[in-house]
Design a protein around this motif. Structure first.
Motif, short mmCIF file in Angstrom:
data_model
loop_
_atom_site.label_atom_id
_atom_site.label_comp_id
_atom_site.label_asym_id
_atom_site.label_seq_id
_atom_site.Cartn_x
_atom_site.Cartn_y
_atom_site.Cartn_z
N ALA A 157 0.17 -4.09 24.76
CA ALA A 157 -0.91 -4.77 25.51
C ALA A 157 -2.05 -5.85 25.19
O ALA A 157 -2.60 -6.93 25.94
CB ALA A 157 -1.70 -3.47 26.51
N TYR A 158 -2.61 -5.63 23.76
CA TYR A 158 -3.00 -6.56 23.14
C TYR A 158 -2.10 -7.30 21.91
O TYR A 158 -2.46 -8.02 21.48
CB TYR A 158 -4.09 -5.63 22.43
N ASN A 159 -1.21 -7.24 22.47
CA ASN A 159 -0.27 -8.30 21.54
C ASN A 159 -0.12 -7.18 19.08
O ASN A 159 -0.12 -8.62 18.35
CB ASN A 159 0.07 -9.60 22.07
N LEU A 160 -0.81 -6.43 19.28
CA LEU A 160 -0.96 -6.15 17.47
C LEU A 160 0.12 -5.28 17.11
O LEU A 160 1.12 -4.92 17.78
CB LEU A 160 -2.37 -5.27 18.29
N GLU A 161 0.32 -5.84 15.84
CA GLU A 161 1.63 -4.37 15.40
C GLU A 161 -0.26 -3.07 14.52
O GLU A 161 -0.72 -3.73 13.68
CB GLU A 161 2.14 -5.08 14.08
N LEU A 162 0.49 -2.19 14.39
CA LEU A 162 -0.51 -1.39 13.44
C LEU A 162 0.42 -0.61 13.04
O LEU A 162 1.81 0.02 13.47
CB LEU A 162 -1.30 -0.53 14.31
N ALA A 163 0.38 0.09 11.74
CA ALA A 163 0.46 1.02 10.74
C ALA A 163 -0.58 1.98 9.63
O ALA A 163 -1.76 1.48 10.03
CB ALA A 163 1.87 0.19 9.82
N GLN A 164 -0.15 3.10 9.94
CA GLN A 164 -0.87 4.40 9.38
C GLN A 164 -0.86 4.23 7.80
O GLN A 164 0.53 4.65 7.98
CB GLN A 164 -1.47 4.64 9.44
N VAL A 165 -1.03 3.70 6.73
CA VAL A 165 -0.81 4.63 5.56
C VAL A 165 -1.94 5.13 4.64
O VAL A 165 -3.19 4.91 4.34
CB VAL A 165 -0.47 3.14 4.82
N ALA A 166 -2.05 6.65 4.67
CA ALA A 166 -3.24 8.03 4.01
C ALA A 166 -4.44 7.19 4.88
O ALA A 166 -3.51 7.43 6.09
CB ALA A 166 -3.38 6.61 2.57
N HIS A 204 1.04 -1.31 0.02
CA HIS A 204 -0.03 -0.22 0.66
C HIS A 204 1.45 0.86 -0.51
O HIS A 204 0.62 2.77 -0.75
CB HIS A 204 -1.00 0.63 1.31
N GLU A 205 1.97 1.26 1.17
CA GLU A 205 2.67 2.66 0.54
C GLU A 205 3.07 2.60 -0.66
O GLU A 205 3.27 3.97 -1.16
CB GLU A 205 4.00 2.01 1.41
N ALA A 206 3.17 1.26 -1.88
CA ALA A 206 3.48 1.30 -2.61
C ALA A 206 3.35 2.03 -3.43
O ALA A 206 2.80 2.53 -4.97
CB ALA A 206 4.09 -0.18 -3.48
N ILE A 207 1.13 1.20 -3.59
CA ILE A 207 -0.03 2.02 -4.92
C ILE A 207 -0.21 3.29 -4.74
O ILE A 207 -0.81 4.03 -5.52
CB ILE A 207 -0.38 1.13 -4.91
N ILE A 208 0.21 3.65 -3.06
CA ILE A 208 -0.43 5.12 -2.54
C ILE A 208 0.74 6.49 -2.85
O ILE A 208 0.11 7.20 -3.57
CB ILE A 208 -1.12 5.28 -1.47
N GLY A 209 1.86 5.27 -3.50
CA GLY A 209 2.89 6.80 -3.00
C GLY A 209 3.07 7.28 -1.77
O GLY A 209 3.75 8.56 -1.29
N GLN A 210 2.96 7.04 -0.55
CA GLN A 210 3.05 7.45 0.90
C GLN A 210 3.82 6.42 2.25
O GLN A 210 2.72 4.98 2.02
CB GLN A 210 2.02 8.04 1.34
N LYS A 211 4.47 6.36 2.33
CA LYS A 211 5.29 6.53 3.39
C LYS A 211 4.85 5.98 4.71
O LYS A 211 3.83 7.20 4.95
CB LYS A 211 6.84 6.32 4.26
#
Length: 133
Positions: free
Chosen positions: A38-47, A22-29
């Motif tokens: 606390a919940y054993n989660l990984e999160l990232a926001q792209v756009a 999604h970083e590649a197709i949107i063109g945004q890191k």
């Protein structure tokens, strides 16, 4: 309202590839990326996509939440939303990025409202009539 994020739930082994795609197709890191121990989660926001990865067990409490509304002044939203028929399910409470709360809208939609401690300028929606396409 600052931004509305679509949520994408993933198993941990698909997280990095999905974020990179999604970083590649949107063109945004990814402008937000963190581990939520606390919940054993990984999160990232792209756009306007919030990727949430974990095991089926760690994702289970979150998968019924449909979207994330980024706001300024979460306390004001907590006071206002019940007056328009929304139900505060949980919060406001402290989270790694600031504060959040879970809200059920009158139509049944579950929404996480979040106020980030450090706001990103790209998360500000255009003002109504502001010419955004």
């Amino acid at each position: 309202m600052l931004n509305i994020l679509v949520r994408r739930y993933l198993p941990l082994d698909r997280f990095e590839d999905s974020v990179r795609f999604h970083e590649a197709i949107i063109g945004q890191k990814a402008r937000l990326r963190f581990h939520y121990p606390a919940y054993n989660l990984e999160l990232a926001q792209v756009a306007s996509i919030l990727f949430i990865a974990g095991t089926p067990e760690s994702l289970a409490p979150f998968v019924n939440t449909h979207a994330t509304f980024m706001v300024e002044g979460i306390a004001a939203f907590a006071r206002h939303l019940p007056t328009v028929g929304a139900e505060i399910i949980n919060g406001p409470k402290d989270v790694p990025t600031g504060q959040n709360m879970l809200v059920r809208h009158p139509d049944g939609m579950l929404v996480e409202y979040v106020e980030h401690r450090h706001k990103h300028p790209a998360d500000r929606l255009a003002e109504p009539g502001g010419g955004a396409a």
